[in-house]
Design a protein around this motif. Structure first.
Motif, short mmCIF file in Angstrom:
data_model
loop_
_atom_site.label_atom_id
_atom_site.label_comp_id
_atom_site.label_asym_id
_atom_site.label_seq_id
_atom_site.Cartn_x
_atom_site.Cartn_y
_atom_site.Cartn_z
N ARG A 48 0.85 -1.19 0.00
CA ARG A 48 0.00 0.00 0.00
C ARG A 48 0.89 1.24 0.00
O ARG A 48 1.77 1.40 0.83
CB ARG A 48 -0.92 0.00 1.21
CG ARG A 48 -1.89 1.18 1.20
CD ARG A 48 -2.90 1.08 2.30
NE ARG A 48 -2.24 1.44 3.55
CZ ARG A 48 -2.78 1.25 4.74
NH1 ARG A 48 -3.96 0.71 4.85
NH2 ARG A 48 -2.15 1.61 5.82
N ASP A 50 1.07 5.67 -0.60
CA ASP A 50 0.72 6.82 0.23
C ASP A 50 -0.74 7.26 0.10
O ASP A 50 -1.16 8.21 0.73
CB ASP A 50 1.64 8.00 -0.07
CG ASP A 50 1.52 8.49 -1.51
OD1 ASP A 50 0.67 7.97 -2.26
OD2 ASP A 50 2.29 9.39 -1.87
N GLY A 51 -1.51 6.59 -0.74
CA GLY A 51 -2.92 6.94 -0.89
C GLY A 51 -3.18 8.02 -1.91
O GLY A 51 -4.30 8.48 -2.06
N VAL A 52 -2.17 8.40 -2.66
CA VAL A 52 -2.32 9.40 -3.73
C VAL A 52 -1.78 8.79 -5.01
O VAL A 52 -0.59 8.54 -5.11
CB VAL A 52 -1.57 10.70 -3.39
CG1 VAL A 52 -1.73 11.72 -4.51
CG2 VAL A 52 -2.06 11.27 -2.08
N ASP A 53 -2.65 8.52 -5.97
CA ASP A 53 -2.25 7.94 -7.25
C ASP A 53 -1.47 6.65 -7.10
O ASP A 53 -0.43 6.46 -7.70
CB ASP A 53 -1.43 8.94 -8.07
CG ASP A 53 -2.27 10.13 -8.51
OD1 ASP A 53 -3.50 9.99 -8.57
OD2 ASP A 53 -1.69 11.17 -8.81
N ASP A 54 -1.99 5.73 -6.30
CA ASP A 54 -1.38 4.42 -6.15
C ASP A 54 -1.90 3.50 -7.25
O ASP A 54 -3.09 3.44 -7.52
CB ASP A 54 -1.73 3.80 -4.79
CG ASP A 54 -1.13 4.57 -3.64
OD1 ASP A 54 -0.12 5.27 -3.85
OD2 ASP A 54 -1.66 4.46 -2.52
N ARG A 73 -5.87 2.50 -10.89
CA ARG A 73 -5.21 3.57 -10.13
C ARG A 73 -6.18 4.00 -9.03
O ARG A 73 -7.36 4.23 -9.28
CB ARG A 73 -4.86 4.76 -11.02
CG ARG A 73 -4.09 5.84 -10.25
CD ARG A 73 -3.51 6.89 -11.17
NE ARG A 73 -4.58 7.73 -11.71
CZ ARG A 73 -4.39 8.62 -12.67
NH1 ARG A 73 -3.21 8.77 -13.22
NH2 ARG A 73 -5.38 9.36 -13.09
N GLY A 75 -7.03 6.65 -5.84
CA GLY A 75 -6.76 7.99 -5.35
C GLY A 75 -6.86 8.02 -3.83
O GLY A 75 -6.58 7.04 -3.15
N THR A 76 -7.29 9.14 -3.31
CA THR A 76 -7.40 9.29 -1.87
C THR A 76 -8.42 8.31 -1.31
O THR A 76 -9.37 7.91 -1.97
CB THR A 76 -7.81 10.73 -1.50
OG1 THR A 76 -9.04 11.03 -2.15
CG2 THR A 76 -6.74 11.72 -1.92
N ASN A 77 -8.21 7.89 -0.09
CA ASN A 77 -9.06 6.92 0.61
C ASN A 77 -9.18 5.60 -0.13
O ASN A 77 -10.17 4.90 0.00
CB ASN A 77 -10.44 7.50 0.88
CG ASN A 77 -10.38 8.71 1.77
OD1 ASN A 77 -9.54 8.78 2.67
ND2 ASN A 77 -11.23 9.68 1.53
N ARG A 78 -8.20 5.29 -0.99
CA ARG A 78 -8.16 4.03 -1.74
C ARG A 78 -9.33 3.86 -2.70
O ARG A 78 -9.66 2.76 -3.11
CB ARG A 78 -8.07 2.82 -0.81
CG ARG A 78 -7.02 2.90 0.28
CD ARG A 78 -5.62 2.82 -0.29
NE ARG A 78 -4.63 2.81 0.78
CZ ARG A 78 -3.95 3.87 1.16
NH1 ARG A 78 -4.17 5.03 0.61
NH2 ARG A 78 -3.04 3.78 2.10
N ASP A 81 -9.77 5.82 -8.96
CA ASP A 81 -9.64 7.14 -9.59
C ASP A 81 -10.54 7.19 -10.82
O ASP A 81 -10.29 6.50 -11.81
CB ASP A 81 -8.18 7.37 -9.98
CG ASP A 81 -7.93 8.76 -10.54
OD1 ASP A 81 -8.89 9.42 -10.98
OD2 ASP A 81 -6.77 9.18 -10.57
#
Length: 135
Positions: A48, A50-54, A73, A75-78, A81
């Protein structure tokens, strides 16, 4: 192929290249280390970010209730996107994702097609997740 150097649910300080190339990765900054989760997705391990564009890749076809074939992809809070929507995705597992400085992603795996086009295990994706036809 890369293996995370962590056991259980712990941050990963490095990744050991399991090929013969010995291209190992390390992350010295504790706050920037991704979290290795031993049983995250249907009992399989995951890393996992950083929760930004993973980015995530694998053999899945469903992510948080949305049909996404083997690459996604988050985004925030998994959350998935919504701006990154492949047409059909990969027809088999995605093992490797490399993000380029341009925001495009290179993916590698067992797939033969991506978005309905022949890809033979390697493809470059545009910033919206669609196959880059110029690659």
């Amino acid at each position: 192929m890369v293996g995370a150097l962590a056991r259980g649910n712990a941050t990963s300080a490095g990744w050991a290249d399991q090929s013969r190339n010995k291209l190992n990765l390390t992350q010295g900054s504790v706050g920037a280390r991704p979290l290795f989760i031993a049983s995250a997705i249907n009992g399989h391990p995951a890393v996992r970010g950083d929760g930004v564009d993973d980015f995530i890749g694998g053999a899945f076809t469903l992510v948080n209730g949305e049909f996404l074939n083997r690459v996604a992809r988050l985004g925030t809070n998994r959350a998935v996107d919504a701006t990154w929507q492949p047409i059909a995705g990969a027809d088999d597992a995605v093992f490797v994702i490399v993000l380029e400085a341009s925001g495009q992603a290179l993916i590698g795996g067992a797939f033969r097609n991506y978005d309905g086009e022949m890809a033979q295990g390697l493809a470059r994706l545009q910033t919206n997740g669609v196959l880059d036809p110029t690659y």
